[in-house]
Design an enzyme around this catalytic site. Structure first.
Site, PDB file in Angstrom:
ATOM      1  N   GLY A  61      31.450  -8.779 -40.348  1.00  0.00           N
ATOM      2  CA  GLY A  61      30.848 -10.100 -40.188  1.00  0.00           C
ATOM      3  C   GLY A  61      31.953 -11.087 -39.892  1.00  0.00           C
ATOM      4  N   ARG A  74      40.580 -14.815 -39.649  1.00  0.00           N
ATOM      5  CA  ARG A  74      41.662 -14.317 -40.524  1.00  0.00           C
ATOM      6  C   ARG A  74      42.437 -13.205 -39.830  1.00  0.00           C
ATOM      7  NH1 ARG A  74      37.738 -13.057 -45.365  1.00  0.00           N
ATOM      8  NH2 ARG A  74      36.587 -15.002 -45.197  1.00  0.00           N
ATOM      9  N   ASN A  92      23.828 -18.536 -54.557  1.00  0.00           N
ATOM     10  CA  ASN A  92      25.177 -18.302 -54.049  1.00  0.00           C
ATOM     11  C   ASN A  92      25.799 -19.681 -53.846  1.00  0.00           C
ATOM     12  OD1 ASN A  92      27.480 -17.712 -52.661  1.00  0.00           O
ATOM     13  ND2 ASN A  92      26.498 -16.419 -51.123  1.00  0.00           N
ATOM     14  N   HIS A  96      31.535  -3.225 -43.054  1.00  0.00           N
ATOM     15  CA  HIS A  96      30.879  -4.539 -43.173  1.00  0.00           C
ATOM     16  C   HIS A  96      31.610  -5.471 -42.207  1.00  0.00           C
ATOM     17  CE1 HIS A  96      28.943  -7.904 -45.541  1.00  0.00           C
ATOM     18  NE2 HIS A  96      29.868  -8.539 -44.837  1.00  0.00           N
ATOM     19  N   ARG A 148      25.700 -15.023 -57.476  1.00  0.00           N
ATOM     20  CA  ARG A 148      26.819 -14.337 -56.840  1.00  0.00           C
ATOM     21  C   ARG A 148      28.104 -14.941 -57.394  1.00  0.00           C
ATOM     22  NH1 ARG A 148      29.697 -15.384 -51.275  1.00  0.00           N
ATOM     23  NH2 ARG A 148      31.074 -13.599 -51.310  1.00  0.00           N
ATOM     24  N   ASP A 191      33.217 -16.234 -32.712  1.00  0.00           N
ATOM     25  CA  ASP A 191      31.882 -15.634 -32.625  1.00  0.00           C
ATOM     26  C   ASP A 191      31.875 -14.538 -31.566  1.00  0.00           C
ATOM     27  OD1 ASP A 191      29.093 -15.154 -31.893  1.00  0.00           O
ATOM     28  OD2 ASP A 191      28.692 -16.815 -33.270  1.00  0.00           O
ATOM     29  N   GLU A 202      22.495  -8.811 -49.361  1.00  0.00           N
ATOM     30  CA  GLU A 202      23.207  -9.078 -50.608  1.00  0.00           C
ATOM     31  C   GLU A 202      22.308  -9.769 -51.628  1.00  0.00           C
ATOM     32  OE1 GLU A 202      26.479 -10.366 -47.961  1.00  0.00           O
ATOM     33  OE2 GLU A 202      27.767  -9.885 -49.659  1.00  0.00           O
TER      34      GLU A 202
HETATM   35  P1  AMP Z   1      28.021 -12.613 -40.935  1.00  0.00           P
HETATM   36  O1  AMP Z   1      29.300 -13.152 -41.513  1.00  0.00           O
HETATM   37  O2  AMP Z   1      27.651 -11.258 -41.451  1.00  0.00           O
HETATM   38  O3  AMP Z   1      26.899 -13.600 -40.982  1.00  0.00           O
HETATM   39  O4  AMP Z   1      28.324 -12.384 -39.374  1.00  0.00           O
HETATM   40  C1  AMP Z   1      28.536 -13.472 -38.533  1.00  0.00           C
HETATM   41  C2  AMP Z   1      29.086 -12.990 -37.204  1.00  0.00           C
HETATM   42  O5  AMP Z   1      28.233 -11.999 -36.632  1.00  0.00           O
HETATM   43  C3  AMP Z   1      29.128 -14.089 -36.159  1.00  0.00           C
HETATM   44  O6  AMP Z   1      30.318 -14.790 -36.230  1.00  0.00           O
HETATM   45  C4  AMP Z   1      29.042 -13.321 -34.866  1.00  0.00           C
HETATM   46  O7  AMP Z   1      30.331 -13.048 -34.421  1.00  0.00           O
HETATM   47  C5  AMP Z   1      28.368 -12.015 -35.222  1.00  0.00           C
HETATM   48  N1  AMP Z   1      27.055 -11.898 -34.591  1.00  0.00           N
HETATM   49  C6  AMP Z   1      25.892 -12.395 -35.007  1.00  0.00           C
HETATM   50  N2  AMP Z   1      24.895 -12.083 -34.139  1.00  0.00           N
HETATM   51  C7  AMP Z   1      25.457 -11.390 -33.133  1.00  0.00           C
HETATM   52  C8  AMP Z   1      24.978 -10.798 -31.928  1.00  0.00           C
HETATM   53  N3  AMP Z   1      23.693 -10.862 -31.568  1.00  0.00           N
HETATM   54  N4  AMP Z   1      25.871 -10.153 -31.142  1.00  0.00           N
HETATM   55  C9  AMP Z   1      27.151 -10.092 -31.489  1.00  0.00           C
HETATM   56  N5  AMP Z   1      27.671 -10.629 -32.609  1.00  0.00           N
HETATM   57  C10 AMP Z   1      26.842 -11.269 -33.426  1.00  0.00           C
END
Ligand code: AMP
Length: 395
Positions: free
Chosen positions: A209, A240, A7, A207, A90, A282, A383
């Site tokens: 994230g 965003r 990736n 999804h 990817r 976060d 993924e």
């Molecule tokens: P991703 O883009 O799928 O890697 O998701 C990243 C986001 O997941 C981070 O910015 C966090 O906001 C959230 N995240 C990760 N771990 C936790 C957790 N234990 N509790 C709440 N949110 C989380």
């Protein structure tokens, strides 16, 4: 068969070496700051994480160090390069040309390049990784797996914007959708879990994230998704904005003299829950702040979940029903509070949250009560594994 999954971004390169038979990750890692100085983080399955500072003027050096690490006498997992049987890349944008993954040939790479206009930050970077691998491992078959491909089944009514048709004709301005590999992987897994054929199931995949999107999957096909021409459309995300009234841009231009690059930067990098909370993108930080009484953090979480619930409702309407709702990615897999906020809106669909089950983090789990008409699950996405599977299937 061992598959190296790559990736590649403009200054980073993530990799996983996956044993195609057992689907185990043999080793994984990340090259960062390519073109600046360079570092390689590497971890063999069951081993310690190691970090090396390495000069990486280009992606070619990055690939070279990755291969060296994989073959390192002490911490490596391969004796020779011949043990890499295939490479899965990817690729972000396949435009309307690619509705499926594809074996990468010179001709195909040219066709992917023709989609570069649609993803000017991502596609050229992805292709640099492809070329660097071709150089380092000539003759090893390579497959491109597109983020957009899964959504090419969307009907016209879902992908056309209410804009003059000439912009679609001339520039292919339409909704494409992203995170397709994840939506496809999770919807397939949902069908396996409930033991129903994929072609008779209506699933909504959330999804959630740092970038978030929702997908309506009917009979195994994406029929609608929340990201559009770019990954900016749809849900409120980490930084965003998601959907907004486009007239706000003109208003800000008049009030603050912001030009297009400044506005786009604001929408992509300074908005979302980070902008709303004036604190963090976060969700862990936002949860902690809310518990400590921070009102803006609470509002940011409420806005996020409300928008997710509204998209779920609209996709239930679009599919005339829904059987399964799946939560995935960093927030979807880990944030019980956000899942509760969302599921609490969905009582009208016949879903009740199982509060105890919802405490789960990062594991597959049914989180609706047994008597719920519509089932809700946490289904971790993968993924890289999806790319490895696609690569093996095609070869
Ligand atoms: P991703 O883009 O799928 O890697 O998701 C990243 C986001 O997941 C981070 O910015 C966090 O906001 C959230 N995240 C990760 N771990 C936790 C957790 N234990 N509790 C709440 N949110 C989380």
């Amino acid at each position: 068969m061992n598959v190296l999954v790559i990736n590649c971004g403009s200054s980073s390169l993530k990799f996983q070496l996956i044993n195609g038979k057992t689907e185990e990750v043999m080793a994984k890692g990340l090259c960062e700051r390519i073109g600046i100085d360079g570092s390689l983080t590497y971890k063999k399955e069951g081993g310690e994480k190691e970090k090396f500072e390495k000069a990486m003027p280009t992606h070619t050096e990055a690939i070279k160090y990755v291969l060296e690490a994989l073959m390192n006498e002490k911490t490596g997992v391969l004796k020779s390069l011949d043990e890499i049987n295939a490479i899965g890349h990817r690729l972000v944008h396949g435009g309307e040309k690619f509705a499926h993954s594809v074996v990468l040939t010179d001709e195909v790479i040219k066709a992917v390049e023709e989609c570069n206009d649609l993803a000017p930050l991502h596609n050229p970077a992805n292709l640099i990784g492809v070329r660097a691998c071709m150089e380092a491992m000539p003759g090893v078959p390579m497959v491109g797996v597109f983020d957009t491909a899964f959504h090419q089944t969307m009907p016209e009514k879902a992908y056309m914007y209410g804009l003059p048709h000439k912009y679609y004709d001339e520039y292919k301005i339409r909704r494409y959708g992203f995170h397709g590999t994840s939506h496809s992987f999770v919807s397939k897994r949902a069908a396996e879990i409930v033991g129903k054929p994929l072609d008779s199931l209506k699933t909504i995949v959330c999804h959630l994230g740092n970038g978030s999107s929702i997908c309506a999957v009917k009979n195994g096909e994406s029929v609608d998704t929340s990201m559009g021409f770019t990954p900016l459309e749809g849900l409120v995300m980490g930084t965003r904005s998601g959907d907004i009234d486009p007239a706000i841009l003109e208003f800000l231009y008049k009030k603050e003299g912001m030009d297009i690059p400044a506005l786009m930067n604001m929408l992509n990098k300074e908005s979302g829950v980070a902008g709303l909370s004036e604190l963090s993108s976060d969700f862990r930080d936002l949860g902690d702040a809310m518990e400590a009484g921070n009102h803006k953090a609470k509002v940011a979480l409420d806005v996020f979940a409300y928008k997710v619930a509204k998209y779920v409702g609209s996709y239930a309407a679009a599919m005339n029903g829904v059987d399964v709702i799946a939560f995935t990615a960093g927030i979807g897999e880990n944030d019980a509070y956000v899942r509760k906020l969302v599921v609490d809106y969905l009582g009208y669909l016949g879903i009740t949250l199982d509060e105890e089950a919802n405490k789960v983090r990062g594991e597959e789990k049914e989180i609706s009560t047994p008597d719920s008409k519509v089932k809700a699950f946490v289904i971790p996405t993968n993924e890289e594994l999806a790319i490895a599977r696609e690569t093996m299937e095609l070869l």
